[in-house]
Enzyme design. Structure first.
Site, mmCIF file in Angstrom:
data_model
loop_
_atom_site.group_PDB
_atom_site.id
_atom_site.type_symbol
_atom_site.label_atom_id
_atom_site.label_comp_id
_atom_site.label_asym_id
_atom_site.label_seq_id
_atom_site.Cartn_x
_atom_site.Cartn_y
_atom_site.Cartn_z
ATOM 1 C CG ASP A 192 -1.878 1.117 1.262
ATOM 2 O OD1 ASP A 192 -2.786 1.086 0.412
ATOM 3 O OD2 ASP A 192 -1.742 2.035 2.094
ATOM 4 C CD GLU A 223 14.750 -14.652 3.856
ATOM 5 O OE1 GLU A 223 13.813 -15.072 4.580
ATOM 6 O OE2 GLU A 223 15.452 -13.677 4.167
HETATM 7 C C1 GLC Z 1 -4.142 3.175 -0.746
HETATM 8 C C2 GLC Z 1 -5.406 2.349 -0.636
HETATM 9 C C3 GLC Z 1 -6.506 3.232 -0.153
HETATM 10 C C4 GLC Z 1 -6.127 3.791 1.208
HETATM 11 C C5 GLC Z 1 -4.774 4.496 1.159
HETATM 12 C C6 GLC Z 1 -4.228 4.727 2.539
HETATM 13 O O1 GLC Z 1 -4.236 4.152 -1.722
HETATM 14 O O2 GLC Z 1 -5.692 1.738 -1.855
HETATM 15 O O3 GLC Z 1 -7.734 2.557 -0.084
HETATM 16 O O4 GLC Z 1 -7.105 4.693 1.630
HETATM 17 O O5 GLC Z 1 -3.807 3.731 0.490
HETATM 18 O O6 GLC Z 1 -3.858 3.513 3.128
#
Ligand code: GLC
Length: 505
Positions: A192, A223
């Site tokens: 993310d 690994e």
């Molecule tokens: C990414 C995710 C989104 C979230 C953001 C913060 O863009 O896809 O849904 O709100 O990160 O974690």
């Protein structure tokens, strides 16, 4: 599957909270997902990517992680997650989970410790006063004050304090978290906000040191056998984007350029060519993405005058021709599935669900809505619980009242209603993914010059994909028609339609 299953995989995104509810509390869960696994097997996908499934106060739909080594009780238990991974594997489906390294949750043990003890604040960004005037990506200041007067940084919601990647403990923690899940059989992680981890006093996007993090993560992944790292990297500069895909970093990243692209032949061709020229020299497979849990559903987007996607919600509620959008979404699906590399399908895309734009404000849960002062509707409209069967809500989603309301009109869009309708979106995806498995996926393409309004190319297997983005029907090249997103009569491909042809034999 081959050694490099991920290079050509069809990956289905499960937004767990809205997929299927197994225990009747109105929220999707692992029990519901396990029950519906045969549906996904039948759809013909290679892997499932799940949005965060960890314990979370849900300040941002689970992207505020309180414990990276457990499962949110609303979704189930760690034991159930382990069983789910086994069951998916038995069906030949790989499992990809979401890892959120940029920020954690105010409910995490580390943040609670930091609040209780000012000497334990170095894992986050605390300061006596805001160090800059950064705005949160969801709106408002990116700094929030705690009771003793200090401030902490959160690029997103105040419930998502940013982690300090200058602290070696943070590095160690995430390497351990990766191992924790790889040891449990997880086949890959989606990272993310992957470009945001490293901060300087004045910038946080795409700083060079972030690549050191992913080189280390790649060593951890290596690994194990065939585990992959997928980046959520929103960077318009393709050269900078490609740096994440160098051979010792991430395996793939989402193609947001293609996702954001207007339904326009020149724009799409530009995006496809840019994608190929970015990926080919570094040997990374492109990905093709039409939607996800953060963006407007394609059926709605392609039915508007402006068919591009941009964050900010400016186009929300603009006049929409859903029939046109639906036709184009079908054509786009076959186009995306035919391109070389891997393809993503966001739950509900295969049912042709539109964006739900008329949610009452009081049910909206996305922090984007509240933090923008209501000017941005947020992302709830693409996260509505799926309609599975029946004539009225909750449409087989579960026995309880779904956490977001489903439109009455979705009775025609349930998986059950579409299963027996050969012309349905669901059957287009099923058939398309089936053919794709045999004849498409990883490889190269050769463009065919069929005019400016037409995107046409032949793949290594000989399959030709033709998409007509012009206003008038166009004659198809020679070949046997394998599949089309709309009616082909007398060899003519209608406007906003894609056809797949195999060489005549
Ligand atoms: C990414 C995710 C989104 C979230 C953001 C913060 O863009 O896809 O849904 O709100 O990160 O974690």
């Amino acid at each position: 599957m081959s050694q490099t299953w991920w290079r050509g995989a069809a990956i289905y995104q499960v937004y767990l909270r809205s997929f299927a509810d197994g225990n009747g509390d109105g929220a999707g869960d692992l029990a519901g997902l396990r029950f519906r696994l045969p549906y996904l097997k039948d759809l013909g996908i290679d892997a499932i990517w799940l949005n965060p499934w960890y314990p979370s106060p849900m300040a941002d739909g689970g992207y505020d992680v309180a414990d990276y080594r457990d499962i949110e009780p609303v979704f189930g238990t760690l034991g159930e997650a382990e069983r789910f991974i086994e069951e998916a594997h038995e069906l030949g489906i790989k499992v990809i989970i979401d890892v959120v390294p940029n920020h954690s949750s105010t409910e995490s043990a580390w943040f609670k410790e930091a609040l209780a003890n000012p000497a334990a604040r170095d894992r986050f960004w605390f300061a006596d006063e805001p160090l800059n005037d950064w705005q949160s990506i969801f709106g408002g200041s990116a700094w929030t004050q705690v009771p003793d007067g200090q401030w902490y940084l959160h690029l997103f919601d105040p419930g998502q304090p940013d982690l300090n990647w200058n602290n070696p403990e943070v590095h160690q923690e995430f390497e351990d978290v990766l191992r924790f899940w790889f040891d449990r059989g997880v086949d890959g992680v989606r990272i993310d906000s992957a470009a945001l981890l490293i901060k300087s006093d004045t910038a946080y996007e795409d700083l060079d040191e972030v690549h050191d993090v992913y080189r280390r993560w790649r060593e951890v992944a290596d690994e194990y056998d065939e585990r992959i790292l997928i980046g959520e990297v929103w960077l318009p500069d393709q050269e900078r984007f490609a740096r994440y895909l160098r051979p010792d970093e991430l395996h793939t990243a989402f193609n947001f350029d293609f996702l954001s692209c207007a339904w326009d032949p020149a724009d799409l061709r530009r995006s496809i060519e840019l994608t190929l020229t970015t990926h080919t020299p570094i040997g990374a497979p492109p990905t093709w993405v039409l939607s996800n849990h953060d963006v407007t559903r394609p059926v709605t987007r392609y039915g508007r005058a402006d068919t591009s996607f941009a964050h900010g919600g400016a186009l929300h509620g603009s006049p929409t021709d859903l029939e046109l959008g639906y036709r184009r979404a079908r054509a786009a699906a076959l186009l995306a599935m035919a391109l070389p590399g891997s393809v993503y399908v966001y739950q509900g895309e295969e049912l042709g669900l539109p964006e739900v734009e008329d949610l009452p404000d009081e049910v909206r849960q996305d922090p984007m809505h509240a933090r923008s002062g209501g000017t941005n509707p947020g992302r709830d409209g693409c996260r509505i619980p799926l309609p599975w069967s029946g004539e009225e809500p909750p449409f087989g989603f579960g026995t309880g009242t779904p956490w977001l309301p489903q439109p009455e009109g979705w009775r025609k869009l349930t998986a059950e209603a579409q299963r027996t309708d050969l012309g349905s979106m669901l059957n287009l995806y099923r058939t398309g993914l089936g053919i794709r498995r045999e004849l498409l996926g990883d490889g190269t393409l050769t463009w065919l010059p069929l005019g400016e309004q037409v995107l046409a190319f032949t793949r290594d297997s000989g399959l030709t994909c033709v998409t007509n983005l012009g206003a008038n029907p166009v004659p198809l090249p020679a070949g046997r028609l394998l599949l089309a997103s709309g009616p082909v009569v007398d060899g003519l491909l209608p406007s906003d339609t894609t056809a797949w042809l195999s060489p005549e034999s």
